[in-house]
Design a protein around this motif. Structure first.
Motif, PDB file in Angstrom:
ATOM      1  N   HIS A   7      43.328  41.652  68.800  1.00 38.65           N
ATOM      2  CA  HIS A   7      43.761  42.991  69.220  1.00 38.65           C
ATOM      3  C   HIS A   7      44.672  43.635  68.171  1.00 38.65           C
ATOM      4  O   HIS A   7      45.760  44.136  68.483  1.00 38.65           O
ATOM      5  CB  HIS A   7      44.446  42.935  70.581  1.00 38.65           C
ATOM      6  CG  HIS A   7      43.558  42.439  71.681  1.00 38.65           C
ATOM      7  ND1 HIS A   7      42.568  43.213  72.245  1.00 38.65           N
ATOM      8  CD2 HIS A   7      43.489  41.222  72.291  1.00 38.65           C
ATOM      9  CE1 HIS A   7      41.929  42.508  73.182  1.00 38.65           C
ATOM     10  NE2 HIS A   7      42.468  41.297  73.216  1.00 38.65           N
ATOM     11  N   ASP A  20      42.978  48.134  67.963  1.00 39.60           N
ATOM     12  CA  ASP A  20      42.490  47.105  68.882  1.00 39.60           C
ATOM     13  C   ASP A  20      41.265  46.358  68.336  1.00 39.60           C
ATOM     14  O   ASP A  20      40.220  46.276  68.974  1.00 39.60           O
ATOM     15  CB  ASP A  20      42.156  47.733  70.234  1.00 39.60           C
ATOM     16  CG  ASP A  20      42.047  46.690  71.335  1.00 39.60           C
ATOM     17  OD1 ASP A  20      42.722  45.645  71.249  1.00 39.60           O
ATOM     18  OD2 ASP A  20      41.263  46.924  72.280  1.00 39.60           O
ATOM     19  N   SER A  22      39.367  43.017  67.340  1.00 39.62           N
ATOM     20  CA  SER A  22      39.357  41.588  67.665  1.00 39.62           C
ATOM     21  C   SER A  22      38.038  40.963  67.246  1.00 39.62           C
ATOM     22  O   SER A  22      36.961  41.494  67.560  1.00 39.62           O
ATOM     23  CB  SER A  22      39.552  41.363  69.174  1.00 39.62           C
ATOM     24  OG  SER A  22      40.827  41.772  69.609  1.00 39.62           O
TER      25      SER A  22
END
Length: 257
Positions: A7, A20, A22
Motif C-alpha cells: 500500500h 496505494d 501493492s
C-alpha cells in the motif's frame, strides 16, 4: 527472499506521485514496471530499494536472502554511476570493500562477475576508454559482485543505441535464466518488458496506481523462438492499449507546463 510493496503512496509536497501500490516480487521472479511518463516508476523503485521513505505504506523484505549475498537489493542505474578514476576491476570491487572479505575472496568475486559479463579482458581499463554498452556492463558486474537476491534496474538500457540494447538484453536474459536472482525492471520500452519479465505491473498516469498486472505466458527461453514473435508483439499491443491515452495526456501536460 520476497520484496513487498505494501500500500505504497508518496507525494512531493502537494504533488501526489503514487497512490496505494501493492504487489510482491517473489524469489527469482522478474517484474517489469511500465506506465506513462511521470507516473512514479522511478520513485517507486527508490522506495522499494530503501533510498526513499514512502509517505504511506511500506516496502518490506520477507524471508532470508541467499547465504552468499552481501547486499540483498542492488541497483543498476541508467547513467552507469561509475568511478571515473577507477579501473573496471576497481569499480566492480568497490561495493565489497566494506565487507569482512579478504583480498583473495574479493578478487574471486570480482573475477566471477567480470567473467559473467564478458569483461575479464578489460579489468585494467578505465570507464572513459569504454563504450556506453561496456560501461553499463561494468555497472551490471558491480551489482553481481555483491550477489544480490533482487536487482533493481531503472531504465538500464535507455541511454544506449539499439544494437547495444539488444546485446545487453540478451545478457540480462542469460544472467536471470537460472532463477537464483530476481529483478524489478523499470522501463518505457514495452518490447524490453515483454521479453524479460514474468509479470508486468502497469501504472496509471500520476498519481501512479496499479491499473493492471499482465502475466507473460511464456518462459524467457521460449520467447527467443521465431514462433513466439507474434505473441510478444500482441502483448506489446495489449500493453500499449492500456497506456496510450494516458501517455498522450502526460505528454500534453509536459508541453503545456
Amino acid at each position: 527472499m520476497d520484496l513487498i510493496a505494501d500500500h505504497v503512496s508518496h507525494r512531493f509536497g502537494t504533488l501526489a506521485v503514487l497512490d496505494d501500490v501493492s504487489f510482491i516480487v517473489g524469489a527469482g521472479e522478474v517484474v517489469a514496471i511500465v506506465g506513462p511518463s511521470g507516473c512514479g516508476k522511478s520513485t517507486l523503485l527508490s522506495i522499494l530499494g530503501g533510498l526513499l521513505r514512502p509517505a504511506a505504506g511500506a516496502a518490506e523484505l520477507r524471508g532470508a536472502p541467499p547465504a552468499d549475498s552481501f547486499n540483498p537489493l542492488t541497483f543498476v542505474f541508467q547513467d552507469f554511476a561509475l568511478l571515473p578514476w577507477g579501473t573496471v576491476e576497481a569499480n566492480v570491487e568497490f561495493p565489497l570493500l566494506h565487507t569482512a572479505l579478504s583480498a583473495d575472496e574479493r578478487r574471486a568475486l570480482v573475477d566471477d562477475a567480470l567473467r559473467r559479463t564478458g569483461l575479464s579482458d578489460f579489468r585494467a581499463t578505465y570507464p572513459k576508454q569504454l563504450s556506453g554498452g561496456m560501461r553499463q556492463r561494468v555497472g551490471i558486474a558491480r551489482a553481481l559482485a555483491v550477489r544480490p537476491a533482487i536487482l533493481l534496474m531503472d531504465e538500464p538500457l535507455s541511454a544506449l543505441d539499439s544494437q547495444t540494447r539488444e546485446l545487453l538484453m540478451e545478457d540480462f536474459i542469460r544472467l536471470l535464466a537460472d532463477g537464483t536472482m530476481g529483478a524489478i525492471y523499470v522501463t518505457h520500452n514495452l518490447e524490453e518488458a515483454v521479453r524479460l519479465a514474468d509479470r508486468i505491473v502497469v501504472l496509471s498516469r500520476r498519481p501512479g496506481r496499479i491499473r493492471e498486472v499482465v502475466n507473460i505466458p511464456m518462459t524467457r527461453s521460449e520467447r527467443g523462438g521465431i514462433e513466439a514473435r507474434g505473441k510478444l508483439v500482441a502483448l506489446q499491443t495489449e500493453l500499449w492499449a492500456l497506456i496510450r491515452n494516458e501517455a498522450i495526456d502526460a505528454e500534453r501536460e509536459v508541453q503545456d507546463a
